[in-house]
Motif scaffolding. Structure first.
Motif, PDB file in Angstrom:
ATOM      1  N   GLN A   1      44.902  41.350  36.203  1.00  0.00           N
ATOM      2  CA  GLN A   1      44.034  41.300  35.031  1.00  0.00           C
ATOM      3  C   GLN A   1      44.060  42.641  34.300  1.00  0.00           C
ATOM      4  N   ASN A   2      44.128  42.586  32.979  1.00  0.00           N
ATOM      5  CA  ASN A   2      44.071  43.785  32.145  1.00  0.00           C
ATOM      6  C   ASN A   2      42.609  44.180  31.991  1.00  0.00           C
ATOM      7  N   LYS A   3      42.202  45.186  32.773  1.00  0.00           N
ATOM      8  CA  LYS A   3      40.802  45.612  32.776  1.00  0.00           C
ATOM      9  C   LYS A   3      40.755  47.097  33.096  1.00  0.00           C
ATOM     10  N   ALA A   4      40.160  47.882  32.223  1.00  0.00           N
ATOM     11  CA  ALA A   4      40.172  49.344  32.367  1.00  0.00           C
ATOM     12  C   ALA A   4      39.549  49.802  33.676  1.00  0.00           C
ATOM     13  N   GLN A   5      38.400  49.225  34.027  1.00  0.00           N
ATOM     14  CA  GLN A   5      37.697  49.591  35.242  1.00  0.00           C
ATOM     15  C   GLN A   5      37.217  48.341  35.957  1.00  0.00           C
ATOM     16  N   PRO A   6      37.193  48.330  37.282  1.00  0.00           N
ATOM     17  CA  PRO A   6      36.671  47.171  38.004  1.00  0.00           C
ATOM     18  C   PRO A   6      35.201  46.926  37.643  1.00  0.00           C
ATOM     19  N   ASP A   7      34.837  45.681  37.516  1.00  0.00           N
ATOM     20  CA  ASP A   7      33.435  45.327  37.292  1.00  0.00           C
ATOM     21  C   ASP A   7      32.628  45.754  38.516  1.00  0.00           C
ATOM     22  N   PRO A   8      31.525  46.492  38.344  1.00  0.00           N
ATOM     23  CA  PRO A   8      30.775  46.996  39.507  1.00  0.00           C
ATOM     24  C   PRO A   8      30.183  45.900  40.374  1.00  0.00           C
ATOM     25  N   GLY A   9      29.994  44.700  39.788  1.00  0.00           N
ATOM     26  CA  GLY A   9      29.379  43.633  40.564  1.00  0.00           C
ATOM     27  C   GLY A   9      30.355  42.612  41.103  1.00  0.00           C
ATOM     28  N   THR A  10      31.426  42.343  40.340  1.00  0.00           N
ATOM     29  CA  THR A  10      32.335  41.256  40.735  1.00  0.00           C
ATOM     30  C   THR A  10      33.815  41.636  40.687  1.00  0.00           C
ATOM     31  N   TYR A  11      34.125  42.889  40.417  1.00  0.00           N
ATOM     32  CA  TYR A  11      35.488  43.420  40.344  1.00  0.00           C
ATOM     33  C   TYR A  11      36.231  42.880  39.129  1.00  0.00           C
ATOM     34  N   LEU A  12      36.363  41.559  38.993  1.00  0.00           N
ATOM     35  CA  LEU A  12      37.106  40.959  37.893  1.00  0.00           C
ATOM     36  C   LEU A  12      36.247  40.670  36.666  1.00  0.00           C
TER      37      LEU A  12
ATOM     38  N   LYS B   1      41.019  26.674  44.644  1.00  0.00           N
ATOM     39  CA  LYS B   1      40.946  25.264  45.025  1.00  0.00           C
ATOM     40  C   LYS B   1      42.264  24.547  44.763  1.00  0.00           C
ATOM     41  N   SER B   2      42.853  24.782  43.595  1.00  0.00           N
ATOM     42  CA  SER B   2      44.069  24.065  43.225  1.00  0.00           C
ATOM     43  C   SER B   2      45.271  24.465  44.072  1.00  0.00           C
ATOM     44  N   GLU B   3      45.301  25.724  44.529  1.00  0.00           N
ATOM     45  CA  GLU B   3      46.431  26.215  45.326  1.00  0.00           C
ATOM     46  C   GLU B   3      46.163  26.143  46.831  1.00  0.00           C
ATOM     47  N   ASN B   4      45.009  25.596  47.206  1.00  0.00           N
ATOM     48  CA  ASN B   4      44.655  25.465  48.622  1.00  0.00           C
ATOM     49  C   ASN B   4      44.753  26.813  49.341  1.00  0.00           C
ATOM     50  N   ILE B   5      44.091  27.814  48.761  1.00  0.00           N
ATOM     51  CA  ILE B   5      44.144  29.184  49.262  1.00  0.00           C
ATOM     52  C   ILE B   5      43.232  29.367  50.473  1.00  0.00           C
ATOM     53  N   ASP B   6      43.721  30.097  51.481  1.00  0.00           N
ATOM     54  CA  ASP B   6      42.913  30.403  52.672  1.00  0.00           C
ATOM     55  C   ASP B   6      42.167  31.723  52.549  1.00  0.00           C
ATOM     56  N   ALA B   7      42.747  32.688  51.813  1.00  0.00           N
ATOM     57  CA  ALA B   7      42.120  34.007  51.687  1.00  0.00           C
ATOM     58  C   ALA B   7      42.578  34.664  50.390  1.00  0.00           C
ATOM     59  N   VAL B   8      41.700  35.494  49.827  1.00  0.00           N
ATOM     60  CA  VAL B   8      42.024  36.260  48.626  1.00  0.00           C
ATOM     61  C   VAL B   8      42.014  37.740  49.006  1.00  0.00           C
ATOM     62  N   ILE B   9      43.083  38.445  48.634  1.00  0.00           N
ATOM     63  CA  ILE B   9      43.212  39.857  48.992  1.00  0.00           C
ATOM     64  C   ILE B   9      43.264  40.689  47.715  1.00  0.00           C
ATOM     65  N   PHE B  10      42.393  41.696  47.616  1.00  0.00           N
ATOM     66  CA  PHE B  10      42.304  42.559  46.442  1.00  0.00           C
ATOM     67  C   PHE B  10      43.041  43.869  46.704  1.00  0.00           C
ATOM     68  N   ASP B  11      43.735  44.366  45.661  1.00  0.00           N
ATOM     69  CA  ASP B  11      44.570  45.550  45.821  1.00  0.00           C
ATOM     70  C   ASP B  11      43.765  46.842  45.837  1.00  0.00           C
ATOM     71  N   ASP B  12      42.498  46.784  45.536  1.00  0.00           N
ATOM     72  CA  ASP B  12      41.617  47.954  45.587  1.00  0.00           C
ATOM     73  C   ASP B  12      40.521  47.712  46.603  1.00  0.00           C
ATOM     74  N   ASP B  13      39.893  48.784  47.033  1.00  0.00           N
ATOM     75  CA  ASP B  13      38.760  48.643  47.950  1.00  0.00           C
ATOM     76  C   ASP B  13      37.565  48.056  47.211  1.00  0.00           C
ATOM     77  N   LEU B  14      36.873  47.152  47.863  1.00  0.00           N
ATOM     78  CA  LEU B  14      35.690  46.508  47.287  1.00  0.00           C
ATOM     79  C   LEU B  14      34.433  47.131  47.863  1.00  0.00           C
ATOM     80  N   SER B  15      33.430  47.293  47.023  1.00  0.00           N
ATOM     81  CA  SER B  15      32.124  47.730  47.515  1.00  0.00           C
ATOM     82  C   SER B  15      31.459  46.553  48.219  1.00  0.00           C
TER      83      SER B  15
END
Length: 425
Positions: A50-61, A74-88
């Motif tokens: 996503q083109n976003k200058a800074q991570p959203d403080p509450g939801t990242y995206l 849901k559509s891709e039947n995903i088991d886990a989501v991995i973020f490239d930055d550390d999450l609070s």
């Protein structure tokens, strides 16, 4: 974790680009995240930038994008989501509430890989300490997400057993682990002291640069090597000879961008192999399109662990994978580098020559008279030094030789054990 593509968890990778990072760099990061996910036992079925200058403080995206992400999960039947930055803790909690699926950030994923790779008591202790330090500020999230205990990526190590503990118990466990690491470090110091008279070299480099393969080629051994990130976790030491000089070569854990700070802190005792080496062999993947970034990351990490002042030999490995034109460009850009192919044995003699030139800076000339009866000292000097001149008298032998300063302490101890008089002249 032994998995096949059929049993691997399906993961979705998420990253940002914008003010501080351009899209090309963000793509490189997320491609590396894909390799990390594969190492952990997952298969990346989708990547989202996503083109976003800074991570959203509450939801990242951002809330809107997060809703779109939920539909993709849901559509891709995903088991886990991995973020490239550390999450609070707040971001992680809000994302999990919306997606209703397991999530990980980059540090959590790397720690998970280290947990699966740790084999010795020291590395297992170091990884557990790093995981608990990572977990502590995020504890409130885990209290209400006990589903992590079902297994899979991100659940190895203390994640399975410490979720239901409170902060006090975790703090106590951290204190216990630090005490255990202190004792292990004391044992390591004794081992390192026993090697103080031997020249020591350490392989450093970005993960998957081919350090273990190079160690096998240089020392003619069979250290485990795999074309995956963090194939080597526990340090391995092998001996080889350079111009009559015994050298202990250490293969250490690979570096990586955005390496979790807790991991560096926990592994500082292991990284002493680097800090206490006489020379560093910086191995880089010459075939990588981001070679410059990899070299820069390693140099920054060496500064962080206070090893930047060591003599360094830059070794560009995997030249068998690049075109002749690219090879010529690398020679121009890195004139001091040694270009090699560890798997094909190309350029190894150049590493040897470079080591000789560095080691010779530590050599000094000595003259000594020794009683002929002191054969032990005479034999030792012949083993570790280059004899320039030797003259025998009736009761003494005169030796003029060139020796590495590291051997002077051992030589002095041998001389002091002699019953008869001997002296430097």
């Amino acid at each position: 974790m032994n998995t096949t593509q059929k049993t691997k968890e399906r993961v979705l990778l998420v990253g940002l680009f914008g003010q501080n990072i351009d899209r090309l760099e963000a793509e490189e990061y997320i491609n590396e995240l894909e390799l990390l996910a594969d190492t952990a036992g997952g298969i990346a079925v989708h990547k989202l930038l996503q083109n976003k200058a800074q991570p959203d403080p509450g939801t990242y995206l951002g809330k809107g994008k997060l809703v779109e992400l939920k539909e993709l999960v849901k559509s891709e039947n995903i088991d886990a989501v991995i973020f490239d930055d550390d999450l609070s803790a707040t971001q992680a909690r809000n994302i999990e509430r919306t997606l209703e699926i397991k999530i990980l950030d980059r540090s959590g994923l790397i720690l998970d890989i280290f947990a699966s790779r740790a084999k010795t008591a020291a590395s297992k202790t170091q990884v557990e300490l790093a995981q608990l330090q990572y977990l502590l500020p995020r504890l409130t999230r885990y209290w209400t997400h006990l589903s992590r205990q079902k297994g899979g990526i991100g659940t190895k190590g203390p994640g399975e057993t410490q979720i239901e503990t409170d902060r006090r118990l975790i703090a106590q466990r951290i204190s216990t682990l630090k005490e255990k690491l202190g004792k292990l470090e004391s044992q390591r110091k004794v081992q390192r002291k026993s090697r103080s008279d031997t020249v020591r070299a350490a392989l450093v480099g970005y993960t998957n640069a081919g350090k273990s393969s190079l160690m096998n080629a240089i020392t003619d051994t069979n250290v485990f090597a795999e074309n995956r990130l963090f194939a080597t976790l526990d340090p391995t030491v092998r001996r080889f000879t350079v111009n009559k000089e015994d050298v202990l070569l250490s293969d250490t854990v690979g570096f990586i961008r955005k390496l979790p700070h807790n991991l560096i802190e926990s592994f500082k005792s292991t990284l002493d192999e680097i800090r206490e080496a006489d020379v560093l062999l910086h191995v880089a993947d010459a075939s990588s399109p981001v070679l410059h970034d990899y070299i820069d990351t390693v140099n920054k990490t060496l500064i962080e662990i206070e090893a930047e002042s060591k003599p360094v030999i830059l070794i560009l490995n995997k030249i068998d994978k690049i075109e002749a034109q690219h090879l010529t460009a690398l020679k121009t850009e890195y004139p001091e580098a040694v270009l090699v192919s560890a798997v094909r044995g190309i350029g190894l003699e150049d590493i040897n020559d470079r080591l000789v030139s560095i080691l010779e800076k530590n050599y000094i000339y000595q003259n000594i008279k020794i009683p002929i009866s002191n054969s032990r000292v005479v034999s030792y000097i012949h083993d570790v030094a280059e004899i320039e001149r030797k003259e025998y008298g009736e009761h003494e032998v005169f030796l003029s030789f060139k020796i590495n300063k590291k051997h002077l302490g051992n030589l002095d101890r041998l001389l002091n054990k002699g019953e008869n008089h001997q002296s430097f002249v």
